[in-house]
Design a protein around this motif. Structure first.
Motif, PDB file in Angstrom:
ATOM      1  N   GLU A 219      29.128  24.843  32.008  1.00 39.00           N
ATOM      2  CA  GLU A 219      30.452  24.085  32.595  1.00 39.00           C
ATOM      3  C   GLU A 219      31.488  25.056  32.034  1.00 39.00           C
ATOM      4  OE1 GLU A 219      31.846  19.542  32.658  1.00 39.00           O
ATOM      5  OE2 GLU A 219      30.099  20.239  31.533  1.00 39.00           O
ATOM      6  N   LEU A 220      31.242  25.372  30.675  1.00 37.88           N
ATOM      7  CA  LEU A 220      32.440  26.298  30.133  1.00 37.88           C
ATOM      8  C   LEU A 220      32.446  27.510  30.899  1.00 37.88           C
ATOM      9  CD1 LEU A 220      34.456  26.190  27.811  1.00 37.88           C
ATOM     10  CD2 LEU A 220      32.957  27.153  26.247  1.00 37.88           C
ATOM     11  N   GLY A 221      31.325  28.080  31.484  1.00 40.13           N
ATOM     12  CA  GLY A 221      31.356  29.459  32.220  1.00 40.13           C
ATOM     13  C   GLY A 221      32.092  29.346  33.285  1.00 40.13           C
ATOM     14  N   LYS A 222      31.924  28.158  34.002  1.00 40.05           N
ATOM     15  CA  LYS A 222      32.495  27.834  35.289  1.00 40.05           C
ATOM     16  C   LYS A 222      33.961  28.004  35.242  1.00 40.05           C
ATOM     17  CE  LYS A 222      29.026  25.262  37.948  1.00 40.05           C
ATOM     18  NZ  LYS A 222      28.815  23.914  38.163  1.00 40.05           N
ATOM     19  N   ALA A 223      34.567  27.319  34.146  1.00 36.04           N
ATOM     20  CA  ALA A 223      35.844  27.366  33.897  1.00 36.04           C
ATOM     21  C   ALA A 223      36.431  28.818  33.582  1.00 36.04           C
ATOM     22  CB  ALA A 223      36.266  26.657  32.569  1.00 36.04           C
ATOM     23  N   ARG A 224      35.587  29.419  32.921  1.00 37.37           N
ATOM     24  CA  ARG A 224      35.989  31.180  32.405  1.00 37.37           C
ATOM     25  C   ARG A 224      35.931  31.852  33.734  1.00 37.37           C
ATOM     26  NH1 ARG A 224      32.377  32.492  28.230  1.00 37.37           N
ATOM     27  NH2 ARG A 224      33.574  31.191  26.735  1.00 37.37           N
ATOM     28  N   ARG A 225      35.067  31.330  34.543  1.00 39.14           N
ATOM     29  CA  ARG A 225      35.052  32.447  35.760  1.00 39.14           C
ATOM     30  C   ARG A 225      36.183  32.244  36.459  1.00 39.14           C
ATOM     31  NH1 ARG A 225      32.785  31.035  40.809  1.00 39.14           N
ATOM     32  NH2 ARG A 225      32.422  33.122  42.101  1.00 39.14           N
ATOM     33  N   ARG A 226      36.691  30.890  36.582  1.00 38.01           N
ATOM     34  CA  ARG A 226      37.884  30.521  37.432  1.00 38.01           C
ATOM     35  C   ARG A 226      38.996  31.516  36.922  1.00 38.01           C
ATOM     36  NH1 ARG A 226      41.584  30.483  40.240  1.00 38.01           N
ATOM     37  NH2 ARG A 226      42.474  29.096  41.254  1.00 38.01           N
ATOM     38  N   LEU A 227      39.186  31.653  35.656  1.00 43.55           N
ATOM     39  CA  LEU A 227      40.419  32.286  34.795  1.00 43.55           C
ATOM     40  C   LEU A 227      40.289  33.590  34.954  1.00 43.55           C
ATOM     41  CD1 LEU A 227      40.829  29.531  32.109  1.00 43.55           C
ATOM     42  CD2 LEU A 227      42.264  30.158  34.056  1.00 43.55           C
ATOM     43  N   ILE A 228      38.844  34.282  35.195  1.00 46.93           N
ATOM     44  CA  ILE A 228      38.596  35.696  35.362  1.00 46.93           C
ATOM     45  C   ILE A 228      39.147  35.977  36.699  1.00 46.93           C
ATOM     46  CG2 ILE A 228      36.717  37.409  35.745  1.00 46.93           C
ATOM     47  CD1 ILE A 228      35.136  36.053  33.462  1.00 46.93           C
ATOM     48  N   VAL A 229      38.785  35.227  37.733  1.00 46.10           N
ATOM     49  CA  VAL A 229      39.205  35.616  39.158  1.00 46.10           C
ATOM     50  C   VAL A 229      40.859  35.337  39.005  1.00 46.10           C
ATOM     51  CG1 VAL A 229      39.220  34.578  41.391  1.00 46.10           C
ATOM     52  CG2 VAL A 229      37.110  34.625  40.251  1.00 46.10           C
ATOM     53  N   ASP A 230      41.397  34.535  38.124  1.00 43.33           N
ATOM     54  CA  ASP A 230      42.740  34.190  38.210  1.00 43.33           C
ATOM     55  C   ASP A 230      43.588  35.650  37.582  1.00 43.33           C
ATOM     56  OD1 ASP A 230      45.456  32.680  38.238  1.00 43.33           O
ATOM     57  OD2 ASP A 230      45.241  33.346  36.028  1.00 43.33           O
ATOM     58  N   ASP A 667      32.766  42.097  35.440  1.00 43.85           N
ATOM     59  CA  ASP A 667      32.997  41.176  36.477  1.00 43.85           C
ATOM     60  C   ASP A 667      33.207  41.691  38.050  1.00 43.85           C
ATOM     61  OD1 ASP A 667      32.814  39.263  34.361  1.00 43.85           O
ATOM     62  OD2 ASP A 667      34.801  39.841  33.756  1.00 43.85           O
ATOM     63  N   ARG A 668      32.392  42.409  38.552  1.00 41.91           N
ATOM     64  CA  ARG A 668      32.741  43.142  39.656  1.00 41.91           C
ATOM     65  C   ARG A 668      32.859  42.064  40.882  1.00 41.91           C
ATOM     66  NH1 ARG A 668      29.196  48.747  38.749  1.00 41.91           N
ATOM     67  NH2 ARG A 668      30.056  48.591  36.694  1.00 41.91           N
ATOM     68  N   ASN A 669      32.154  41.056  41.033  1.00 43.37           N
ATOM     69  CA  ASN A 669      32.085  40.208  42.012  1.00 43.37           C
ATOM     70  C   ASN A 669      33.625  39.481  42.098  1.00 43.37           C
ATOM     71  OD1 ASN A 669      29.387  40.811  42.738  1.00 43.37           O
ATOM     72  ND2 ASN A 669      28.515  39.233  41.696  1.00 43.37           N
ATOM     73  N   GLU A 670      33.800  39.017  40.918  1.00 43.33           N
ATOM     74  CA  GLU A 670      35.137  38.307  40.719  1.00 43.33           C
ATOM     75  C   GLU A 670      36.332  39.332  40.956  1.00 43.33           C
ATOM     76  OE1 GLU A 670      32.367  38.158  38.656  1.00 43.33           O
ATOM     77  OE2 GLU A 670      32.148  35.835  39.166  1.00 43.33           O
ATOM     78  N   LEU A 671      36.063  40.510  40.698  1.00 39.83           N
ATOM     79  CA  LEU A 671      37.290  41.498  40.995  1.00 39.83           C
ATOM     80  C   LEU A 671      37.304  41.789  42.414  1.00 39.83           C
ATOM     81  CD1 LEU A 671      39.396  43.607  40.252  1.00 39.83           C
ATOM     82  CD2 LEU A 671      37.449  45.323  39.883  1.00 39.83           C
ATOM     83  N   SER A 672      36.228  41.960  43.415  1.00 38.57           N
ATOM     84  CA  SER A 672      36.420  41.989  44.629  1.00 38.57           C
ATOM     85  C   SER A 672      36.837  40.408  45.324  1.00 38.57           C
ATOM     86  CB  SER A 672      35.127  42.495  45.272  1.00 38.57           C
ATOM     87  OG  SER A 672      34.073  41.786  45.392  1.00 38.57           O
ATOM     88  N   LEU A 673      36.254  39.500  44.980  1.00 40.00           N
ATOM     89  CA  LEU A 673      36.786  38.141  45.508  1.00 40.00           C
ATOM     90  C   LEU A 673      38.297  37.999  45.107  1.00 40.00           C
ATOM     91  CD1 LEU A 673      36.214  35.352  46.663  1.00 40.00           C
ATOM     92  CD2 LEU A 673      35.590  34.478  44.114  1.00 40.00           C
ATOM     93  N   ALA A 674      38.728  38.396  43.974  1.00 41.65           N
ATOM     94  CA  ALA A 674      40.264  38.180  43.743  1.00 41.65           C
ATOM     95  C   ALA A 674      41.182  38.897  44.821  1.00 41.65           C
ATOM     96  CB  ALA A 674      40.635  38.738  42.237  1.00 41.65           C
ATOM     97  N   LYS A 675      40.506  40.235  45.094  1.00 39.46           N
ATOM     98  CA  LYS A 675      41.191  41.061  45.842  1.00 39.46           C
ATOM     99  C   LYS A 675      41.353  40.484  47.222  1.00 39.46           C
ATOM    100  CE  LYS A 675      41.406  45.851  47.239  1.00 39.46           C
ATOM    101  NZ  LYS A 675      40.731  47.096  47.210  1.00 39.46           N
ATOM    102  N   GLU A 676      40.171  39.949  47.780  1.00 42.20           N
ATOM    103  CA  GLU A 676      39.982  39.150  49.124  1.00 42.20           C
ATOM    104  C   GLU A 676      41.071  38.212  49.013  1.00 42.20           C
ATOM    105  OE1 GLU A 676      35.988  37.987  49.834  1.00 42.20           O
ATOM    106  OE2 GLU A 676      36.857  36.556  51.124  1.00 42.20           O
ATOM    107  N   LEU A 677      41.017  37.403  48.210  1.00 40.20           N
ATOM    108  CA  LEU A 677      41.788  36.222  48.019  1.00 40.20           C
ATOM    109  C   LEU A 677      43.388  36.593  47.967  1.00 40.20           C
ATOM    110  CD1 LEU A 677      39.816  34.068  45.542  1.00 40.20           C
ATOM    111  CD2 LEU A 677      40.190  33.580  47.891  1.00 40.20           C
ATOM    112  N   ALA A 678      43.806  37.574  47.335  1.00 42.33           N
ATOM    113  CA  ALA A 678      45.278  37.933  47.304  1.00 42.33           C
ATOM    114  C   ALA A 678      45.662  38.518  48.493  1.00 42.33           C
ATOM    115  CB  ALA A 678      45.243  39.238  46.199  1.00 42.33           C
ATOM    116  N   GLU A 679      44.828  39.355  49.187  1.00 41.45           N
ATOM    117  CA  GLU A 679      45.164  39.727  50.579  1.00 41.45           C
ATOM    118  C   GLU A 679      45.404  38.712  51.614  1.00 41.45           C
ATOM    119  OE1 GLU A 679      42.175  42.657  51.338  1.00 41.45           O
ATOM    120  OE2 GLU A 679      43.308  44.090  50.234  1.00 41.45           O
ATOM    121  N   LYS A 680      44.475  37.726  51.483  1.00 45.66           N
ATOM    122  CA  LYS A 680      44.490  36.262  52.405  1.00 45.66           C
ATOM    123  C   LYS A 680      45.639  35.594  52.048  1.00 45.66           C
ATOM    124  CE  LYS A 680      40.101  34.792  54.001  1.00 45.66           C
ATOM    125  NZ  LYS A 680      38.823  34.182  53.400  1.00 45.66           N
TER     126      LYS A 680
END
Ligand code: ADP
Ligand code: MG
Length: 715
Positions: A219-230, A667-680
């Motif tokens: 669960e803590l990992g999910k929270a951390r992942r959200r903030l990594i994406v942030d 965190d390569r996946n989170e990085l490319s996800l963040a990029k996609e979200l930023a553009e969107k």
């Protein structure tokens, strides 16, 4: 510029929260926390895990455990010959006794009170006489009403703190600020996107990191992942917005294919360009010939030969009928560039002008007159030239030498952009490729990896303090051979006087007792400028053999005759900083030596005792990296691998580095996800497609990251 309500709230000083006194606020400021937002993003670096609080009779020898008891006895002793100071603390509960032992940390004795409840965390060594022995355990001081059952399964945050602000107090203060600030930090990602990518709500994630309660690792990992994406998201928004600004730039330069001037220049150089220099130049040439402005970052370690690359690029502009400018971070470095460039350019008949702080009105006027003349020139100055660059006519290329403070001038460039020249930014801070591409995704990146041939790598050794007499002998030998040495101490700093050996004190000891026969000098941040400069001059001219100093020598010192550098308390420096320091030696043609003195208390040095920090690595392994390689990029990669990217640029002190949780290598996946979200999101924002609450939250997030750097249209 109007701001969102949330932005205004979150940028309030921490004193806005009840219970945060000015005195507390001052302590928080030392941790890098000034505003509510600073506090929200000041994440713990690890957790105290109460999953298994044990009684002394429940642990096994060799086990790492959390042992609970009341303080029964506190002893501070010295060993025979007084070489070691020992603190022994005995605790007890219904299951028996445990004894904690600390070496050379005498101040610990005062922290315990008989009858108070504490927890020891560490490896349990032996169990003789029904008593558990623990060496250097971590201590958690508990409230009187603490009961193990209430804490079973709980995780408590552990923050980086400062003297005068105990962990328990900081924890309470943080909890107060977070609960007041958090309702104003709202989710900015549309629900649909979050659902699609399995991202939890941002404020839930922040709450979880500060207070995970009985949350499991998953669960803590999910929270951390959200903030990594942030973290990535905030950066990517900046990159996307910057790119959009760039696309609208008005570009007028028409550079020509290099011709005779460049050939002549390269022929007059006393050396041949290396393969790396040539390939970087070909990238720059292609940029300059293209019908859009160049925005290129040139990375190359100190001494890798960036100046000649910059010179060639500037001459390409001159040959095409333009003027070119190069800007250095300090006046000293600007003068150094001026002298080098003048020497080179005189031979091929190109004018080099120097704009500096000491210019009289007449000289300024002359310089302005030169701007009017037909002939093209290269202008050298500091970053202050950026503000007057519009008055430089016919400017085809700007080179910005950024040294350490990368990013500042580059952003100034963008903000003032009307009609832009080509821009080449040079930095001597090696940054791992993945990190550079994340942070500077809007720039093209070139790298000079290997130094010009003939440079001899510095030999580096890690030693414990007992070996210092041998090191002093070695310095004496080198001095006898006419060479010079640096001895570096951690910066003089009020807040940790206790541990740091102050340079000033050591100067006394060294000059009286250790090197009475040699000439010593001292420079540190608290001396007057004139005094510092005078000592540096005498060192440069060889009058002083041994220079005692703090990190003030990091930038802009070049004494090729210095062959030894001793760095005391090396474990206190970051790898990047050690690398910059070491770059001061090995600049001549003789072998140089660097000695890293590791003063980590003996019992704490080994890996087995170290805490598994979120972004952690023990000191010894870091110093080993230094001993193994002189390649700045390799060191940077290791640093990031082992400590996370937050350590770069010394940002840790500032409390909230650009990337603290996120690591672009990992965190390569989170990085490319963040990029996609930023553009969107930016696209949806531009089209007016964002729901009002999301729009508000998105603007808040951008403003929190960039302040007034970007003015969002329609806002
Ligand atoms: P930096 O990248 O730190 O700016 P410099 O440009 O100052 O490095 O170069 C360091 C030294 O190496 C200078 O004295 C420079 O003249 C020399 N140099 C640069 N390129 C070469 C080369 N290809 N071969 C030999 N020496 C070189
Ligand atoms: Mg340079």
């Amino acid at each position: 510029m109007p701001q969102t309500k949330e932005f205004e709230f979150l940028t309030r000083p921490v004193t806005a929260v009840k219970g945060v006194t000015p005195r507390r606020a001052a302590l928080l400021a030392r941790c890098g926390i000034s505003t509510l937002w600073d506090a929200l993003t000041f994440f713990p670096y690890r957790y105290e895990d109460f999953s298994e609080i044990k009684r002394p009779d429940q642990v096994k020898a060799g086990e790492e455990a959390l042992v609970y008891g009341k303080v029964l006895d506190v002893k501070a002793e010295k060993t025979f010959k007084k070489r070691l100071k020992i603190v022994k603390v005995l605790i007890e509960n219904s299951g028996g006794k445990a004894s904690g032992v600390w070496f050379n940390q005498p101040w610990l004795a005062e922290k315990f009170e008989i009858g108070k409840k504490v927890l020891f965390h560490g490896v349990c060594h032996s169990l003789f006489a029904g008593c558990v022995q623990m060496t250097n355990p971590d201590v958690i001081y508990l409230d009187d009403d603490f009961h193990p059952d209430d804490y079973e399964g709980k995780k408590l945050p552990v923050y980086h703190t400062t003297e005068g602000l105990p962990q328990g107090v900081l924890r309470k203060v943080m909890s107060g600020i977070v609960s007041e600030a958090l309702p104003n930090f709202r989710e900015y990602l549309p629900y649909e996107e979050r659902r699609k990518h399995g991202l939890i709500d941002i404020s839930d994630a922040v709450a979880a990191l500060h207070d995970p309660k009985k949350m499991g690792d998953e669960e803590l990992g999910k929270a951390r992942r959200r903030l990594i994406v942030d973290e990535f998201f905030a950066l990517q928004v900046g990159n996307v917005l910057t790119k959009k600004i760039m696309q609208k730039e008005n570009y007028e330069a028409h550079h020509l294919v290099p011709g005779k001037l460049i050939v002549d220049f390269l022929n007059t150089l006393p050396f041949k360009l290396t393969k790396d220099q040539l390939s970087v130049l070909s990238e720059i040439k292609n940029d300059m010939l293209a019908p859009r402005p160049m925005h290129r970052l040139l990375q190359g370690d100190v001494g890798s030969g960036k100046t000649v690359v910059a010179a060639t690029a500037m001459l390409m502009a001159v040959e095409s009928g333009y003027n070119a400018a190069i800007m250095a971070p300090t006046e000293i470095l600007a003068r150094q560039h001026f002298e080098t460039l003048k020497k080179w350019c005189d031979k091929i008949g190109v004018d080099v002008l120097f704009s500096h702080g000491g210019m009289k009105a007449k000289e300024k006027k002359e310089l302005l007159n030169r701007f009017e003349e037909e002939k093209n020139f290269i202008l050298v100055g500091t970053h202050s030239l950026l503000h007057v660059k519009d008055s430089i006519p016919n400017l085809g290329l700007v080179v910005i030498d950024e040294q350490h403070k990368f990013g500042v001038a580059q952003r100034a460039m963008l903000r003032e952009a009307e009609s832009v020249p080509d821009t080449l930014i040079m930095t001597a801070t090696p940054i791992p490729r993945s990190l550079a591409m994340t942070l500077y995704g809007h720039l093209d990146i070139s790298v000079i990896r290997s130094a010009p041939a003939g440079r001899i790598p510095v030999k580096t050794y890690v030693v414990t303090p007992e070996r210092l007499p041998g090191v002093w002998d070695f310095i004496r030998k080198e001095a006898a051979a006419g060479r010079q040495a640096y001895i570096v101490y951690p910066q003089i700093d009020e807040s940790d006087k206790r541990e740091a050996k102050a340079a000033a004190e050591m100067f006394d000891v060294l000059s009286k007792k250790v090197f009475p026969d040699l000439k010593l000098g001292i420079v540190h941040g608290r001396l007057e400028k004139e005094e510092k400069e005078e000592t540096m001059r005498r060192f440069r001219e060889g009058e002083i053999s041994v220079l005692i100093c703090t990190t003030v020598i990091e930038v802009g010192v070049d004494v090729p005759n210095a062959s030894v550098m001793v760095i005391e308390d090396a474990q206190r420096f970051g790898l990047a900083q050690l690398h910059q320091l070491r770059g001061r030696i090995g600049r001549g043609s003789l072998q140089s030596y660097c000695v890293l003195v590791d003063n980590t208390p003996l019992e704490k040095g080994g890996d087995e005792f170290s805490q598994p920090l979120l972004t952690g690595m023990t000191e010894n392994r870091r110093l080993e990296v230094m001993a193994k390689t002189c390649d700045g990029f390799e060191i940077a990669e290791a640093d990031m691998e082992l400590r996370g990217p937050g350590e770069f640029f010394g940002e840790k002190q500032s409390g909230h580095p650009t990337l603290y949780l996120a690591n672009p290598n990992r965190d390569r996946n989170e990085l490319s996800l963040a990029k996609e979200l930023a553009e969107k999101l930016i696209e949806a924002y531009d089209k007016g497609d964002l729901a009002p609450d999301i729009r508000e939250a998105f603007l808040t997030r951008v403003a929190l990251r960039y302040g007034e750097e970007f003015t969002m249209p329609g806002f």
